[in-house]
Write an enzyme that holds these catalytic residues in place. Sequence first.
Site, short mmCIF file in Angstrom:
data_model
loop_
_atom_site.label_atom_id
_atom_site.label_comp_id
_atom_site.label_asym_id
_atom_site.label_seq_id
_atom_site.Cartn_x
_atom_site.Cartn_y
_atom_site.Cartn_z
N HIS A 43 0.86 -1.19 0.00
CA HIS A 43 0.00 0.00 0.00
C HIS A 43 0.90 1.24 0.00
O HIS A 43 1.16 1.82 1.05
CB HIS A 43 -0.90 -0.02 1.23
N GLU A 70 -2.60 -1.76 -3.31
CA GLU A 70 -3.77 -1.05 -2.83
C GLU A 70 -3.43 0.40 -2.53
O GLU A 70 -2.28 0.73 -2.23
CB GLU A 70 -4.35 -1.73 -1.58
N THR A 100 -3.77 4.71 8.97
CA THR A 100 -4.13 3.47 8.29
C THR A 100 -5.51 3.66 7.70
O THR A 100 -6.21 4.63 8.03
CB THR A 100 -4.09 2.28 9.26
N HIS A 190 -8.09 -6.01 7.20
CA HIS A 190 -7.89 -4.99 8.23
C HIS A 190 -8.18 -5.60 9.60
O HIS A 190 -9.32 -5.89 9.95
CB HIS A 190 -8.77 -3.74 8.03
N GLY A 213 -1.49 -7.80 7.27
CA GLY A 213 -0.15 -7.25 7.44
C GLY A 213 0.22 -7.02 8.88
O GLY A 213 1.07 -7.70 9.44
N HIS A 214 -0.44 -6.06 9.52
CA HIS A 214 -0.02 -5.62 10.85
C HIS A 214 0.02 -6.77 11.86
O HIS A 214 1.03 -6.98 12.54
CB HIS A 214 -0.94 -4.51 11.35
#
Length: 238
Positions: A43, A70, A100, A190, A213-214
Amino acid sequence: MTKLSVNINKIAVVRNSRGGNRPDVVRAALDIEGFGADGITVHPRPDARHIRYDDVRALKSVLRTEFNIEGNPIESFVDLVLEVVPAQVTLVPDAPDAITSDAGWNTLAHREFLTGITARFHERGIRVSVFVDPVPELIAGAKACGADRVELYTEGYARQYAAGPEKALAPYLAAAEEARRQGLGLNAGHDLSLENLRYFVERIPWTDEVSIGHALICDALYYGLENTVQLYRRELNF
């Protein structure tokens, strides 16, 4: 089977905090592929605080799995995607100063804009996914814009999961059923994690892809990157 696309932005954050090229995001992406991920997500944002446009170009030349880019389709982002030609572009309406992503598109209010952007990407054979909140009308709106898929913004599900999984999932299940009725592919992302991922895909097994991801990178600090990727794969292959 739901595919796992790993967002490597947080690896780039660590690199950028010290300068240089450690950790090497390209090497990390290749390792993640080797560890079993089905794809890589990035991203890039205008301020280049994590993934940079040059990272995107470097990744495209070496990745073997599906590449998903993205971001907010400002002109520089659109130009980058048309240059790189990933398998998928995910349109996200984040502000330049957003920490974010924090909301999906209003596909009704922005129909004309999204229709034009989608057509430009389709001309290059790029699959288009639109980031949306779990609202059936917005799913139908994405279809009207010409999107191939929607990505459900799952922060609300993750936040409410501990208080009651069934209630937390309810609006997402309704949205997912609308996507299926509309003939749209279904992605989700998310705040999905080892704690809440399996329940989501068990109840919505037609989810094509999750982008994580996170949480995954945080887990990797404790479990190691290879083991963590495989742990997430295990949650999807129940």
